[in-house]
Scaffold this motif. Structure first.
Motif, PDB file in Angstrom:
ATOM      1  N   VAL A   1      41.259  13.979  37.213  1.00 20.38           N
ATOM      2  CA  VAL A   1      41.211  15.434  37.374  1.00 20.38           C
ATOM      3  C   VAL A   1      39.757  15.910  37.293  1.00 20.38           C
ATOM      4  CG1 VAL A   1      41.912  17.625  36.339  1.00 20.38           C
ATOM      5  CG2 VAL A   1      43.535  15.740  36.462  1.00 20.38           C
ATOM      6  N   MET A   2      39.028  15.309  36.403  1.00 22.74           N
ATOM      7  CA  MET A   2      37.633  15.682  36.244  1.00 22.74           C
ATOM      8  C   MET A   2      36.850  15.448  37.539  1.00 22.74           C
ATOM      9  SD  MET A   2      35.753  15.252  32.834  1.00 22.74           S
ATOM     10  CE  MET A   2      34.719  16.617  32.465  1.00 22.74           C
ATOM     11  N   GLY A   3      37.062  14.279  38.136  1.00 26.15           N
ATOM     12  CA  GLY A   3      36.389  13.970  39.399  1.00 26.15           C
ATOM     13  C   GLY A   3      36.817  14.930  40.504  1.00 26.15           C
ATOM     14  N   ASP A   4      38.119  15.173  40.578  1.00 26.55           N
ATOM     15  CA  ASP A   4      38.640  16.057  41.628  1.00 26.55           C
ATOM     16  C   ASP A   4      38.064  17.462  41.508  1.00 26.55           C
ATOM     17  OD1 ASP A   4      40.118  14.017  42.537  1.00 26.55           O
ATOM     18  OD2 ASP A   4      42.088  14.806  41.918  1.00 26.55           O
ATOM     19  N   ILE A   5      38.101  17.986  40.309  1.00 28.66           N
ATOM     20  CA  ILE A   5      37.636  19.368  40.128  1.00 28.66           C
ATOM     21  C   ILE A   5      36.141  19.470  40.406  1.00 28.66           C
ATOM     22  CG2 ILE A   5      37.309  21.226  38.441  1.00 28.66           C
ATOM     23  CD1 ILE A   5      39.987  20.553  37.254  1.00 28.66           C
TER      24      ILE A   5
ATOM     25  N   GLU B   1      29.236  14.192  29.736  1.00 29.12           N
ATOM     26  CA  GLU B   1      28.066  14.326  30.608  1.00 29.12           C
ATOM     27  C   GLU B   1      28.381  15.198  31.808  1.00 29.12           C
ATOM     28  OE1 GLU B   1      25.387  10.976  31.463  1.00 29.12           O
ATOM     29  OE2 GLU B   1      26.842   9.762  30.339  1.00 29.12           O
ATOM     30  N   ILE B   2      29.541  14.945  32.398  1.00 23.98           N
ATOM     31  CA  ILE B   2      29.919  15.712  33.587  1.00 23.98           C
ATOM     32  C   ILE B   2      30.129  17.171  33.204  1.00 23.98           C
ATOM     33  CG2 ILE B   2      31.758  16.029  35.296  1.00 23.98           C
ATOM     34  CD1 ILE B   2      32.027  12.955  35.359  1.00 23.98           C
ATOM     35  N   ARG B   3      30.825  17.342  32.105  1.00 25.35           N
ATOM     36  CA  ARG B   3      31.098  18.710  31.683  1.00 25.35           C
ATOM     37  C   ARG B   3      29.803  19.485  31.400  1.00 25.35           C
ATOM     38  NH1 ARG B   3      35.634  21.032  27.834  1.00 25.35           N
ATOM     39  NH2 ARG B   3      34.972  23.180  27.961  1.00 25.35           N
TER      40      ARG B   3
ATOM     41  N   LEU C   1      25.860  15.300  39.323  1.00 22.71           N
ATOM     42  CA  LEU C   1      27.327  15.293  39.186  1.00 22.71           C
ATOM     43  C   LEU C   1      27.955  14.259  40.103  1.00 22.71           C
ATOM     44  CD1 LEU C   1      28.264  19.078  38.878  1.00 22.71           C
ATOM     45  CD2 LEU C   1      28.766  17.282  37.222  1.00 22.71           C
ATOM     46  N   LYS C   2      27.498  14.239  41.331  1.00 27.80           N
ATOM     47  CA  LYS C   2      28.035  13.269  42.298  1.00 27.80           C
ATOM     48  C   LYS C   2      27.839  11.842  41.779  1.00 27.80           C
ATOM     49  CE  LYS C   2      29.465  15.324  46.185  1.00 27.80           C
ATOM     50  NZ  LYS C   2      30.853  15.133  46.642  1.00 27.80           N
ATOM     51  N   ARG C   3      26.657  11.617  41.246  1.00 31.24           N
ATOM     52  CA  ARG C   3      26.360  10.268  40.752  1.00 31.24           C
ATOM     53  C   ARG C   3      27.282   9.911  39.574  1.00 31.24           C
ATOM     54  NH1 ARG C   3      23.515   8.959  36.462  1.00 31.24           N
ATOM     55  NH2 ARG C   3      22.436  10.957  36.361  1.00 31.24           N
ATOM     56  N   LEU C   4      27.420  10.849  38.647  1.00 30.87           N
ATOM     57  CA  LEU C   4      28.246  10.572  37.464  1.00 30.87           C
ATOM     58  C   LEU C   4      29.707  10.343  37.839  1.00 30.87           C
ATOM     59  CD1 LEU C   4      26.769  13.136  34.908  1.00 30.87           C
ATOM     60  CD2 LEU C   4      26.688  10.634  34.735  1.00 30.87           C
TER      61      LEU C   4
ATOM     62  N   ALA D   1      28.360  20.628  34.660  1.00 36.11           N
ATOM     63  CA  ALA D   1      29.214  21.619  35.321  1.00 36.11           C
ATOM     64  C   ALA D   1      29.124  22.958  34.587  1.00 36.11           C
ATOM     65  CB  ALA D   1      30.651  21.128  35.357  1.00 36.11           C
ATOM     66  N   ASP D   2      29.085  22.887  33.251  1.00 32.37           N
ATOM     67  CA  ASP D   2      29.002  24.131  32.472  1.00 32.37           C
ATOM     68  C   ASP D   2      27.654  24.819  32.671  1.00 32.37           C
ATOM     69  OD1 ASP D   2      31.519  23.532  31.682  1.00 32.37           O
ATOM     70  OD2 ASP D   2      31.065  23.176  29.562  1.00 32.37           O
ATOM     71  N   LYS D   3      26.635  24.021  32.917  1.00 32.09           N
ATOM     72  CA  LYS D   3      25.317  24.599  33.256  1.00 32.09           C
ATOM     73  C   LYS D   3      25.461  25.386  34.550  1.00 32.09           C
ATOM     74  CE  LYS D   3      21.738  22.663  30.787  1.00 32.09           C
ATOM     75  NZ  LYS D   3      20.858  23.510  30.035  1.00 32.09           N
ATOM     76  N   LEU D   4      26.105  24.770  35.525  1.00 32.31           N
ATOM     77  CA  LEU D   4      26.283  25.441  36.819  1.00 32.31           C
ATOM     78  C   LEU D   4      27.047  26.755  36.647  1.00 32.31           C
ATOM     79  CD1 LEU D   4      27.042  22.492  39.279  1.00 32.31           C
ATOM     80  CD2 LEU D   4      25.062  24.032  39.310  1.00 32.31           C
TER      81      LEU D   4
END
Ligand code: ADP
Ligand code: MG
Length: 728
Positions: free
Chosen positions: A608-612, A699-701, A662-665, A704-707
């Motif tokens: 779900v994390m990757g999809d979102i 890390e992903i979060r 994000l893409k890399r992670l 994303a939260d920065k964005l």
């Protein structure tokens, strides 16, 4: 259409919900309390004297009900149910994952092509074979090619679930494999209760020969979050995983604490009234409701009951709360940590034991004899927790609860016991006191005096995972979505085991001629000395406690796969087996189920994390970049100076930086998942998910939260924390 249409529509829906009216069946709760339960009144009306007596005996002493009587009981139940408009019945049980399960059958029985009768036989009541292949059984079924069946638990009354389309008679059952291994929570729970209640009874009888029965009691406080259904549906992470995998904490978080003391908003109040009414009809004795600390968080609690019933009621209550929420355009979240950075939800398990003579065994009395009885049970519980902290820790381990423990006002993963300053003093006195000699007479024991009302509210410790609260222990580390049977099976079993040990030690001393009082105090003194290091009165949230706990040798187990290991160590296997609760085979099977459940949940969260990230967050970022590119391009065309639009260009670059990372992670996380999936060993795979996949979430979060904080509100697709949480 803007990128954020889904979110903005959801916000509009949430703001324009029509008021829901709640019709109460009567002004007096007593008019409808238990009306949907085949309880005492209904049984008397619909059962023969003989059948009625049999059920009472089954409830009170666990006596078996024979087939003939089961036939009569079934007929009476059907008669009652039909007068209530019930058409179907189901065996209702608690598989190891999920809340409850059902399989519906009609009373209707065709006898020719145009005729039928309403039928419900004793055997249909007593035993059923649900299609159980989809319930987890940890290899048990494969190994033994056994089919699961459900069997009636007469100690918990049948009830009617009304879902407005139809009414169903629900029969509480255990769920076991054809070869007799437990596949559910209820079967071992009943065994653990038997072990505890019989051990406690034997110990009680040293103090009072009139006691014929001990019953373990449980009062479950249930915390939950409420959010608007439309906003919920606009958050795929909430829908699929039960928690927000993304989201920047609202600026107005818990700092103001205005929610806790505030009045309950009208919309929420209507919902509470509605589900409470439904629950009360089902005989769930709900007593309290209030706001909780976090915004959007609430709590309700029933009166305590016999443990088996309390757990059935809690499972049922969660179903009712979910169902009724729909009527109000709400979604109830039982997840332990739906929102990062603010309080999670627990399910405080208030546990004690009571006698048929009306004595709460964990309530201090005012006579020396009662005192001694209280201290015996009290100290034995502490000793049990001291001896099996890891097992208690395992019993509350779940993917969800791990986010809660040790964070934001939740008890830490370190198991310790809080008892308050008074009782600390009492234990100290027993430990240090030599037996006093009364003048001239033979040696007699002076038990420390304990006032009957022990703890005032200032002597409460909200940071302790396992706290004594005056007349009961409160296991506070239990997660809000958990089936309380899991911690109760362990608690009941370790205390049962401890009481048996106590009894053995006591009998040995009595045999040697030691007086009862002296023998008891001698044993308790030993226990107090031995289990001192589990007692902790300080702040369980602080880092100093972690250090101190480590010095004491108390473990701080923070990951599920590690926590679960305690189930299968030799001491635990022996404990469960010798107390007749679970065989080694059953424990291993359950362990595997839980380990695999962890893996599956992390796997799902990771997907779900990757999809979102790919389909919501990055597109939001891109749409904002386009806007910025557009405006800076136009400014340039207009011949404006570079430094007037450079800020937009730099923002585009900044966003690109985050998107690239994000893409890399996400790519790396998928690779880690693939490696983990190749691992055949269930336990190893769980470890890989825990240590190789899960770390990407943070890390992903973070990125994303920065964005979320950079991107224009209009472009952001996912409802934000402030929108989800401050529902009115
Ligand atoms: P709190 O201050 O934690 O809210 P309450 O007095 O409201 O404490 O009790 C919380 C829960 O403990 C309720 O469900 C209550 O029925 C239960 N409780 C009280 N006495 C007992 C007992 N002897 N055994 C089990 N649970 C109990
Ligand atoms: Mg409490």
């Amino acid at each position: 259409m803007s990128t954020s249409a889904i979110r903005l529509n959801a916000l509009q829906m949430a703001q324009n919900r029509p008021k829901v009216n709640v019709d109460l069946p009567s002004d007096k709760i007593s008019d409808y309390f238990g009306s949907q339960v085949f309880g005492d009144k209904a049984m008397k009306a619909h059962l023969s004297k003989e059948a009625y007596k049999a059920i009472r005996a089954a409830r009170e002493t666990g006596e078996k009900i024979d087939r003939d009587l089961a036939e009569q009981v079934a007929a009476g139940m059907r008669q009652w149910a039909v007068t209530k408009g019930v058409t179907h019945y189901t065996h209702w049980f608690q598989p190891l994952t999920g809340t409850t399960a059902e399989k519906h059958d009609a009373f209707f029985d065709p006898i020719s092509d145009t005729e039928s009768v309403e039928k419900f036989t004793g055997s249909a009541l007593v035993q059923q074979e649900p299609d159980a292949s989809s319930f987890p059984s940890g290899g048990l079924r494969n190994t033994f090619e056994a089919r699961g069946y459900t069997a009636w638990d007469p100690s918990s009354p049948v009830f009617i679930v009304d879902n407005k389309i139809g009414k169903t008679l629900c029969i509480p059952t255990i769920f076991v494999s054809y070869t007799g291994e437990a596949l559910d929570y209820k079967a071992p729970l009943l065994k653990s209760l038997h072990a505890l209640e019989s051990a406690a009874l034997d110990v009680c009888r040293y103090f009072d020969k009139n006691v014929k029965k001990v019953q373990a009691t449980l009062g479950i406080e249930q915390e939950y979050f409420l959010i608007d259904e439309a906003l919920y549906n606009a958050r795929p992470d909430l829908v699929i995983t039960g928690r927000t995998l993304f989201g920047y904490s609202a600026a107005k978080g818990q700092q103001l604490e205005d929610h806790y003391f505030g009045s309950i908003p009208e919309r929420i109040f209507a919902y509470m009234l509605d589900f409470e009414t439904e629950a009360l009809k089902l005989g769930i004795p709900l007593k309290t409701r209030h706001n909780e600390v976090a915004p959007g968080q609430f709590e309700c609690a029933p009166n305590f009951e016999d443990i088996n019933l309390a757990i059935d009621h809690n499972q049922l209550l969660m179903d009712v709360m979910e169902k009724i929420a729909r009527r109000h355009g709400l979604k109830v979240l039982f997840h332990e940590k739906p929102f990062a950075g603010i309080n999670g939800s627990g399910k405080h398990n208030n546990w004690s034991m009571g006698t048929d003579t009306g004595v709460n065994l964990l309530s201090p009395g005012n006579t020396p004899n009662k005192n001694m009885q209280f201290l015996t049970f009290f100290v034995n519980v502490i000793k049990a927790v001291h001896d099996y902290p890891d097992l208690l820790r395992a019993s509350i381990a779940s993917t969800e609860n791990e986010h809660r423990l040790g964070a934001n006002e939740a008890p830490p993963s370190i198991i310790s016991v809080f008892i308050g300053s008074q009782l600390t003093g009492v234990l100290h006195e027993i430990e240090s006191n030599k037996t006093k000699k009364a003048e001239g007479k033979a040696e007699s024991i002076q038990f420390p005096r304990i006032p009957e009302i022990l703890l005032d509210n200032t002597d409460r410790n909200r940071t302790s995972p396992f706290a004594f609260t005056g007349n009961k222990f409160e296991f506070r580390a239990v997660g809000s979505s958990a089936n309380s049977a899991s911690p109760m099976i362990v608690l009941n079993t370790i205390v049962a085991n401890q009481l048996r040990e106590f009894q053995t030690a006591l009998d040995a001393l009595l045999k040697k001629g030691t007086k009862l009082d002296a023998a008891i105090i001698q044993i308790l003194r030993g226990y107090i000395k031995a289990s001192k290091n589990i007692l902790f009165e300080g702040n369980g949230y602080g880092d100093e406690w972690k250090k101190e706990a480590e010095k004491r040798g108390l473990k701080n187990i923070t990951e599920v796969p590690n926590a679960l290991m305690a189930y299968v160590d030799d001491a635990a296997l022996k404990l469960f087996e010798s107390n007749g609760v679970l065989s080694a085979k059953e424990v291993h099977a359950r362990y595997e189920i839980l380990v695999e459940e962890f893996t599956k949940k992390i796997q799902i969260e990771s997907r779900v994390m990757g999809d979102i990230t790919n389909t919501n967050i990055i597109p939001s970022a891109v749409s904002y970049q386009l806007k910025l590119a557009d405006v800076s391009g136009k400014m340039k065309e207009l011949g404006m100076k570079k430094d007037t639009y450079e800020v937009y260009v730099r923002t585009i670059e900044e966003i690109s930086g985050y998107v690239t990372a994000l893409k890399r992670l996400v790519f790396e996380m998928v690779e880690a998942r693939k490696r983990a999936n190749h691992e055949e060993d269930v336990v190893q795979r769980a470890h890989l998910y825990c240590y190789e996949v899960k770390p990407y979430f943070q890390e992903i979060r973070y990125l994303a939260d920065k964005l979320e904080r950079i991107i224009e509100n209009e472009c952001w697709q996912l409802p934000k924390y402030r929108e989800l949480l401050f529902l009115r």
